[in-house]
Design an enzyme around this catalytic site. Structure first.
Site, PDB file in Angstrom:
ATOM      1  N   CYS A  48     -17.183 -17.343   6.001  1.00 37.17           N
ATOM      2  CA  CYS A  48     -18.000 -16.188   5.598  1.00 37.17           C
ATOM      3  C   CYS A  48     -18.491 -16.335   4.159  1.00 37.17           C
ATOM      4  CB  CYS A  48     -17.198 -14.897   5.654  1.00 37.17           C
ATOM      5  SG  CYS A  48     -16.259 -14.649   7.130  1.00 37.17           S
ATOM      6  N   ASP A  49     -17.568 -16.657   3.258  1.00 30.85           N
ATOM      7  CA  ASP A  49     -17.850 -16.488   1.831  1.00 30.85           C
ATOM      8  C   ASP A  49     -18.101 -17.779   1.077  1.00 30.85           C
ATOM      9  OD1 ASP A  49     -17.457 -13.811   2.311  1.00 30.85           O
ATOM     10  OD2 ASP A  49     -15.327 -13.890   1.851  1.00 30.85           O
ATOM     11  N   CYS A  89     -11.735 -16.069   4.028  1.00 33.81           N
ATOM     12  CA  CYS A  89     -12.681 -16.591   5.019  1.00 33.81           C
ATOM     13  C   CYS A  89     -13.676 -17.570   4.397  1.00 33.81           C
ATOM     14  CB  CYS A  89     -13.422 -15.429   5.688  1.00 33.81           C
ATOM     15  SG  CYS A  89     -14.498 -15.975   7.025  1.00 33.81           S
TER      16      CYS A  89
END
Ligand code: NAP
Length: 566
Positions: A389-390, A386
């Site tokens: 997200c990261d 992701c």
């Protein structure tokens, strides 16, 4: 701008004293549209919510000012919200063990809920929901979750590490907030912005978000369904097996409501199906395993959905969700573990069962794994799927993106924009991704290592330090140092439940449907990425509409009862 309190023992309290004017943008951080919708939402507030903002006097920390402005805006939108400012180190912060700036605490005499870091980005949603729940004085946990938490006897400090672009993070922190409202004497819920607090993130081994620290011994990565979150909080271990056992021993629920249509999955296909079903007059409900949005919510930017030249995946999901909610109920975090076909179609979760006359699988896909050494070991601490997200955690670092499709290129471009040095590794000599993305890749000068596969991901105890690459033509093996590995090598369909009830699958495990999105089982349809094909948002919404219209048509004229069918 808000002035912080001036002495180490002083604090400043403000009431929501000035009614927001629609035409007054001065002194506001939040845009007018957000203020209007929040004012509307806050009309539901009942009890006063105290916001306490703690900051230090570090002039380098832009997050201090932004957090203060954000909290001030929120407090100005309702008479039921007060704001008090404190200085790190003062009596208040000592009493409530506040060690970081900025921090925001909610009604601290009663609850132990706080944000460590600015609640901007996606965390803002959790902030607003927390205000609502505290004011209404309800945890909104399910009966099962409440029973589980009732067994807790020891204190727990839940730290949920998040990042501003992570669509799964608010849901996981809300699990913690609800638990802390339900059991305020035992549970502390803390949302920590991993982007602002890299040292704290390192200390807790955070490499992927949401990362939840339940105790010194037990942490996990990812968003959990509510009951499972509560069980893991109680037992401090993976609760999947326990939940399965409970489900098997649960008494069958009494017959309840019968829907015309149940839609499994709240991605673009499922949401569109709900709109079309309700507009046709069907009583439909959408059940989602995780959070609304499917793969789109983890897509940084969408540039090929007609009507939107460029739109964030999360923003597009929000528009679609708002539209769908005009028509249909959507239930998230429904751990759907079984489907049975009888006179009615039944969908089972650990909590209850749902019954309907027809069913659409819009269950989408899940990320495919690479299956190489080191992938599992470093998953969540340097290996991830992701980018939204990261990505933030790798700013200023070098990462490898694996894959040559649209996802790999979209994500690599996003990482580059975040200030990450990214190289793509692709197994062939040409990219599969569309030309527009390849052109953007060239413009951004993102290098591609062609004809190369990953043999191994290596590193120290906790962090990735590099990958071992193999040239597929020459067989040459080289090591390539990097800090992270993003994997975007395609998706596998979530078709297990469909297979279990006897739906015919294609060789790649996607669900086989006809042009009306009918499966081989009467009253059961499938729509979107789970059917395979070119897997675009636009084709998913098209499938969703067709499936819903077919369900409507078939419930009026059941073709399976006709002689021809028999
Ligand atoms: P994809 O199109 O299937 O591409 C997967 C890529 O990973 C391919 O380049 C493939 O290589 C490579 N790959 C597969 N298995 C591998 C392995 N074991 N080791 C190394 N490389 C491997 O998947 P995707 O990019 O996730 O896209 C999925 C679907 O969503 C597609 O239909 C795509 O069009 C759609 N999507 C669209 C957009 C957009 O339109 N902007 C954005 C994201 C996704 P080969 O090329 O050699 O097969």
């Amino acid at each position: 701008m808000v002035s912080p309190a001036s002495s180490a023992n002083s604090s400043t309290t403000q009431k929501g004293s000035r009614a927001p004017s629609k035409h007054d943008n001065e002194g506001w951080l939040l845009p007018e549209e957000a203020r209007s919708s929040l004012s509307e939402l806050f009309k539901q507030l009942k009890n006063t919510v105290e916001l306490h903002v703690v900051t230090d006097s570090d002039p380098q920390k832009m997050f201090n000012d932004v957090t203060l402005q954000f909290a001030q805006d929120i407090s100005r939108l309702s008479e039921h919200i007060t704001l008090t400012q404190h200085i790190l180190g003062d009596e208040f912060s000592q009493k409530y063990e506040v060690h970081h700036s900025p921090s925001i605490l909610f009604t601290p005499e009663k609850y132990n809920i706080r944000f460590t870091g600015a609640p901007l980005g996606e965390e803002g949603k959790a902030f607003v929901e927390t205000v609502l729940l505290i004011s209404l004085g309800v945890s909104s946990l399910s009966a099962t979750s409440k029973t589980i938490l009732g067994e807790l006897t020891e204190p727990r400090h839940i730290r949920v590490f998040t990042s501003p672009g992570c669509p799964y993070c608010p849901g996981q922190f809300m699990n913690a907030v609800k638990a802390a409202i339900e059991s305020p004497k035992l549970i502390r819920a803390e949302c920590i912005n991993s982007d602002e607090f890299p040292d704290l993130s390192r200390q807790y081994g955070v490499g992927s978000v949401p990362h939840t620290v339940f105790s010194k011994e037990y942490s996990r990565v990812g968003l959990l369904p509510q009951e499972r979150f509560c069980l893991e909080l109680l037992m401090l271990r993976d609760a999947e097996e326990v939940l399965r056992e409970q489900t098997q021993s649960a008494e069958p629920e009494e017959e309840g409501k019968v829907y015309d249509l149940i839609i499994l999955g709240a991605g673009p296909a499922g949401l569109t199906a709900a709109i079309y079903a309700k507009r046709s007059g069907l009583d439909a409900i959408v059940l989602e395993n995780s959070v609304i949005g499917g793969q789109v919510i983890a897509t940084p930017v969408v540039e090929n959905y007609p009507g939107f030249k460029s739109v964030g995946g999360i923003a597009l999901v929000e528009i679609l969700t708002a539209h769908t909610r005009e028509y249909s109920n959507i239930r998230e975090n429904q751990l759907i573990d079984d489907v049975t076909i009888g006179d009615l179609i039944e969908v089972h979760t650990p909590e209850r069962k749902y019954a309907a006359k027809s069913l659409i699988f819009a269950t989408g896909t899940k990320w495919r794994s690479l299956n190489v050494e080191g992938e599992q070991k470093y998953f969540g601490t340097g290996v991830t799927h992701c980018a939204s997200c990261d990505g933030y955690m790798f700013r200023g670092k070098h990462v490898i993106m694996i894959g040559g499709g649209n996802s790999a290129l979209t994500d690599a471009l996003h990482l580059k924009k975040l200030g990450i040095d990214v190289s793509i590794v692709h197994r062939r000599d040409t990219l599969r991704a569309e030309k527009a993305l390849q052109d953007a890749l060239n413009r951004e000068q993102i290098p591609v290592i062609f004809n190369t596969v990953i043999e191994k991901i290596y590193g120290n105890e906790t962090n990735v330090e590099g990958v071992t690459l193999k040239d597929v033509n020459s067989g040459e093996i080289t090591d390539h140092a990097c800090d992270g590995v993003f994997i975007a090598i395609g998706m596998d369909p979530n078709s297990q439940l469909a297979e279990k009830i006897g739906a015919e699958l294609n060789p790649d495990k996607t669900i086989h449907v006809d042009t009306a999105m009918r499966t081989n089982i009467p009253r059961v349809y499938a729509a979107g990425d789970v059917n395979g094909g070119i897997r675009q948002i636009v084709t998913a919404v098209s499938d969703g509409a067709v499936a819903a219209m077919s369900a409507f048509e078939d419930l009026q004229h059941p073709y399976w009862t006709s002689e021809k069918y028999e």
